[in-house]
Design a protein around this motif. Structure first.
Motif, PDB file in Angstrom:
ATOM      1  N   ASP A  57      -2.829   5.063  -2.302  1.00 57.97           N
ATOM      2  CA  ASP A  57      -4.088   4.373  -1.971  1.00 57.97           C
ATOM      3  C   ASP A  57      -4.857   5.187  -0.936  1.00 57.97           C
ATOM      4  O   ASP A  57      -6.085   5.131  -0.880  1.00 57.97           O
ATOM      5  CB  ASP A  57      -3.785   2.983  -1.395  1.00 57.97           C
ATOM      6  CG  ASP A  57      -3.089   2.106  -2.420  1.00 57.97           C
ATOM      7  OD1 ASP A  57      -3.722   1.788  -3.437  1.00 57.97           O
ATOM      8  OD2 ASP A  57      -1.898   1.792  -2.226  1.00 57.97           O
ATOM      9  N   LEU A  58      -4.114   5.894  -0.099  1.00 58.09           N
ATOM     10  CA  LEU A  58      -4.723   6.724   0.945  1.00 58.09           C
ATOM     11  C   LEU A  58      -3.817   7.920   1.196  1.00 58.09           C
ATOM     12  O   LEU A  58      -2.595   7.769   1.282  1.00 58.09           O
ATOM     13  CB  LEU A  58      -4.856   5.917   2.250  1.00 58.09           C
ATOM     14  CG  LEU A  58      -5.259   6.690   3.510  1.00 58.09           C
ATOM     15  CD1 LEU A  58      -6.692   7.206   3.415  1.00 58.09           C
ATOM     16  CD2 LEU A  58      -5.124   5.801   4.757  1.00 58.09           C
ATOM     17  N   THR A  59      -4.437   9.091   1.291  1.00 60.24           N
ATOM     18  CA  THR A  59      -3.691  10.298   1.648  1.00 60.24           C
ATOM     19  C   THR A  59      -4.314  10.880   2.908  1.00 60.24           C
ATOM     20  O   THR A  59      -5.526  11.063   2.985  1.00 60.24           O
ATOM     21  CB  THR A  59      -3.745  11.323   0.492  1.00 60.24           C
ATOM     22  OG1 THR A  59      -3.089  10.752  -0.644  1.00 60.24           O
ATOM     23  CG2 THR A  59      -3.051  12.633   0.876  1.00 60.24           C
TER      24      THR A  59
ATOM     25  N   VAL B 242      -8.383   0.879   5.170  1.00 65.06           N
ATOM     26  CA  VAL B 242      -7.658   0.620   3.925  1.00 65.06           C
ATOM     27  C   VAL B 242      -6.899  -0.710   3.978  1.00 65.06           C
ATOM     28  O   VAL B 242      -6.893  -1.486   3.023  1.00 65.06           O
ATOM     29  CB  VAL B 242      -6.707   1.795   3.604  1.00 65.06           C
ATOM     30  CG1 VAL B 242      -5.715   1.436   2.522  1.00 65.06           C
ATOM     31  CG2 VAL B 242      -7.522   3.017   3.199  1.00 65.06           C
TER      32      VAL B 242
ATOM     33  N   SER C 171     -11.438  14.209  -4.429  1.00 64.41           N
ATOM     34  CA  SER C 171     -10.588  13.012  -4.384  1.00 64.41           C
ATOM     35  C   SER C 171     -11.361  11.702  -4.332  1.00 64.41           C
ATOM     36  O   SER C 171     -10.753  10.628  -4.285  1.00 64.41           O
ATOM     37  CB  SER C 171      -9.662  13.085  -3.170  1.00 64.41           C
ATOM     38  OG  SER C 171     -10.379  12.748  -1.995  1.00 64.41           O
ATOM     39  N   ASN C 172     -12.683  11.760  -4.330  1.00 62.22           N
ATOM     40  CA  ASN C 172     -13.493  10.528  -4.242  1.00 62.22           C
ATOM     41  C   ASN C 172     -13.102   9.661  -3.050  1.00 62.22           C
ATOM     42  O   ASN C 172     -13.042   8.430  -3.169  1.00 62.22           O
ATOM     43  CB  ASN C 172     -13.358   9.687  -5.522  1.00 62.22           C
ATOM     44  CG  ASN C 172     -13.993  10.381  -6.708  1.00 62.22           C
ATOM     45  OD1 ASN C 172     -15.078  10.959  -6.566  1.00 62.22           O
ATOM     46  ND2 ASN C 172     -13.330  10.349  -7.857  1.00 62.22           N
TER      47      ASN C 172
ATOM     48  N   TYR D  43       0.834  -1.203   0.000  1.00 58.70           N
ATOM     49  CA  TYR D  43       0.000   0.000   0.000  1.00 58.70           C
ATOM     50  C   TYR D  43       0.864   1.247   0.000  1.00 58.70           C
ATOM     51  O   TYR D  43       1.943   1.277   0.584  1.00 58.70           O
ATOM     52  CB  TYR D  43      -0.911   0.026   1.228  1.00 58.70           C
ATOM     53  CG  TYR D  43      -2.046  -0.943   1.108  1.00 58.70           C
ATOM     54  CD1 TYR D  43      -3.199  -0.594   0.404  1.00 58.70           C
ATOM     55  CD2 TYR D  43      -1.976  -2.204   1.676  1.00 58.70           C
ATOM     56  CE1 TYR D  43      -4.258  -1.483   0.276  1.00 58.70           C
ATOM     57  CE2 TYR D  43      -3.013  -3.109   1.560  1.00 58.70           C
ATOM     58  CZ  TYR D  43      -4.158  -2.745   0.852  1.00 58.70           C
ATOM     59  OH  TYR D  43      -5.179  -3.626   0.736  1.00 58.70           O
TER      60      TYR D  43
ATOM     61  N   GLU E  47      -0.906   6.949  -7.999  1.00 55.78           N
ATOM     62  CA  GLU E  47      -1.503   7.749  -6.915  1.00 55.78           C
ATOM     63  C   GLU E  47      -1.446   6.953  -5.621  1.00 55.78           C
ATOM     64  O   GLU E  47      -1.461   5.727  -5.652  1.00 55.78           O
ATOM     65  CB  GLU E  47      -2.988   8.019  -7.204  1.00 55.78           C
ATOM     66  CG  GLU E  47      -3.228   9.103  -8.207  1.00 55.78           C
ATOM     67  CD  GLU E  47      -4.694   9.508  -8.240  1.00 55.78           C
ATOM     68  OE1 GLU E  47      -5.520   8.910  -7.527  1.00 55.78           O
ATOM     69  OE2 GLU E  47      -4.987  10.442  -9.003  1.00 55.78           O
TER      70      GLU E  47
ATOM     71  N   ARG F  63     -10.196   9.355  -1.572  1.00 58.71           N
ATOM     72  CA  ARG F  63      -8.783   8.975  -1.397  1.00 58.71           C
ATOM     73  C   ARG F  63      -8.132   9.790  -0.290  1.00 58.71           C
ATOM     74  O   ARG F  63      -7.305   9.283   0.469  1.00 58.71           O
ATOM     75  CB  ARG F  63      -7.990   9.179  -2.701  1.00 58.71           C
ATOM     76  CG  ARG F  63      -6.477   9.007  -2.485  1.00 58.71           C
ATOM     77  CD  ARG F  63      -5.663   9.212  -3.756  1.00 58.71           C
ATOM     78  NE  ARG F  63      -5.783  10.524  -4.344  1.00 58.71           N
ATOM     79  CZ  ARG F  63      -5.053  11.582  -3.989  1.00 58.71           C
ATOM     80  NH1 ARG F  63      -4.137  11.489  -3.052  1.00 58.71           N
ATOM     81  NH2 ARG F  63      -5.231  12.749  -4.600  1.00 58.71           N
ATOM     82  N   ILE F  64      -8.494  11.078  -0.204  1.00 56.70           N
ATOM     83  CA  ILE F  64      -7.880  11.944   0.808  1.00 56.70           C
ATOM     84  C   ILE F  64      -8.764  11.994   2.048  1.00 56.70           C
ATOM     85  O   ILE F  64      -9.935  12.358   1.978  1.00 56.70           O
ATOM     86  CB  ILE F  64      -7.683  13.377   0.267  1.00 56.70           C
ATOM     87  CG1 ILE F  64      -6.885  13.358  -1.040  1.00 56.70           C
ATOM     88  CG2 ILE F  64      -6.993  14.243   1.320  1.00 56.70           C
ATOM     89  CD1 ILE F  64      -6.645  14.731  -1.656  1.00 56.70           C
TER      90      ILE F  64
ATOM     91  N   ASP G  69      -0.149  15.706  -4.375  1.00 59.75           N
ATOM     92  CA  ASP G  69      -1.091  16.710  -3.867  1.00 59.75           C
ATOM     93  C   ASP G  69      -0.363  17.988  -3.442  1.00 59.75           C
ATOM     94  O   ASP G  69      -0.915  19.077  -3.566  1.00 59.75           O
ATOM     95  CB  ASP G  69      -1.900  16.152  -2.682  1.00 59.75           C
ATOM     96  CG  ASP G  69      -2.769  14.970  -3.107  1.00 59.75           C
ATOM     97  OD1 ASP G  69      -3.450  15.072  -4.146  1.00 59.75           O
ATOM     98  OD2 ASP G  69      -2.751  13.942  -2.397  1.00 59.75           O
TER      99      ASP G  69
ATOM    100  N   HIS H 272      -8.820   5.276   9.428  1.00 58.21           N
ATOM    101  CA  HIS H 272      -8.621   5.192   7.979  1.00 58.21           C
ATOM    102  C   HIS H 272      -7.615   4.106   7.619  1.00 58.21           C
ATOM    103  O   HIS H 272      -7.787   3.398   6.621  1.00 58.21           O
ATOM    104  CB  HIS H 272      -8.181   6.545   7.433  1.00 58.21           C
ATOM    105  CG  HIS H 272      -9.272   7.572   7.469  1.00 58.21           C
ATOM    106  ND1 HIS H 272     -10.264   7.623   6.510  1.00 58.21           N
ATOM    107  CD2 HIS H 272      -9.559   8.530   8.362  1.00 58.21           C
ATOM    108  CE1 HIS H 272     -11.107   8.600   6.816  1.00 58.21           C
ATOM    109  NE2 HIS H 272     -10.701   9.165   7.937  1.00 58.21           N
TER     110      HIS H 272
END
Ligand code: TYD
Length: 212
Positions: A129-131, A205, A178-179, A4, A127, A181-182, A99, A201
């Motif tokens: 997977d998680l920001t 994930v 970000s749908n 990840y 990109e 993601r963030i 970002d 979070h």
């Protein structure tokens, strides 16, 4: 086996370094092999580009040149370090990623859509997977930071308040688009409370099963 890719974003005084340490420790506790890295930088060549970008002496650096240097550092970082680590099943935890360029160069410097375009080339579209976005207003961040030991400000930290406001607006706009993601985390709280939110979070994930 899939690794990840997690990035952490946040301005001055957001507590980013503290939270990154907590995230790293938690992921290791859960048995993940974690590669901790940062941008600009992360590899020897990219760290050289970092020095060039942040050197307060380089006042003549133009907005476009700055954007391209961040992107060059990122391209090297992705190809040399991030992609191989992910392919080997490791978790990559990066202090900043694309970002930052959208917030600082597209919004802060006003370079707009070209920044995303250049970054697609730099990253090949990779990109996180998680920001984790550590959300604190520039004014609150500055107040916190001024309470810490003084260190010499780098070239970007020396920018005026109006620049940091634009950067902050950029992050808010990124969160919206970000749908999911963030993760937008309220960072103007004690570190333990902030981390408790981040942990939710991470658990989602990674699919960690809660122990209590
Ligand atoms: P750094 O010392 O790592 O700052 P911080 O502790 O705030 O992460 O310096 C990185 C600086 O570069 C920071 O001001 C944000 C800026 N930056 C950009 O403008 N664009 C980018 O793409 C990245 C990665 C960072």
């Amino acid at each position: 086996m899939k690794g990840y890719f997690i990035s952490v974003e946040g301005g001055d005084g957001s507590g980013k370094s503290t939270q990154i340490k907590k995230i790293e420790a938690y992921l290791r506790e859960q048995g993940q092999e974690v590669i901790l890295t940062r941008e600009p930088g992360g590899t020897p060549v990219a760290e050289k580009i970092r020095e060039l970008i942040l050197d307060p002496a380089n006042k003549a650096l133009t907005g476009r040149a700055e954007m391209l240097l961040y992107a060059a550092s990122r391209a090297q970082h992705v190809e040399e370090k991030i992609l191989p680590a992910l392919a080997a099943g490791k978790t990559v935890l990066s202090d900043r990623f694309t970002d930052s360029s959208i917030a600082y160069q597209a919004f802060g410097r006003g370079l707009g859509g070209m920044v995303a375009e250049v970054n697609r080339i730099a990253t090949g579209g990779k990109e996180p997977d998680l920001t984790i976005f550590l959300n604190i207003t520039p004014a609150a961040g500055m107040a916190r930071k001024n309470n810490q030991d003084g260190h010499e400000l780098d070239r970007l930290e020396q920018e005026k308040a109006a620049f940091h406001e634009k950067v902050y607006e950029g992050y808010l706009s990124l969160v919206k688009e970000s749908n999911g993601r963030i993760a937008d985390i309220d960072a103007d709280r004690p570190a333990e409370e902030v981390f408790a939110d981040i942990k939710k979070h991470l658990d989602r994930v990674f699919g960690f099963v809660a122990t209590k």
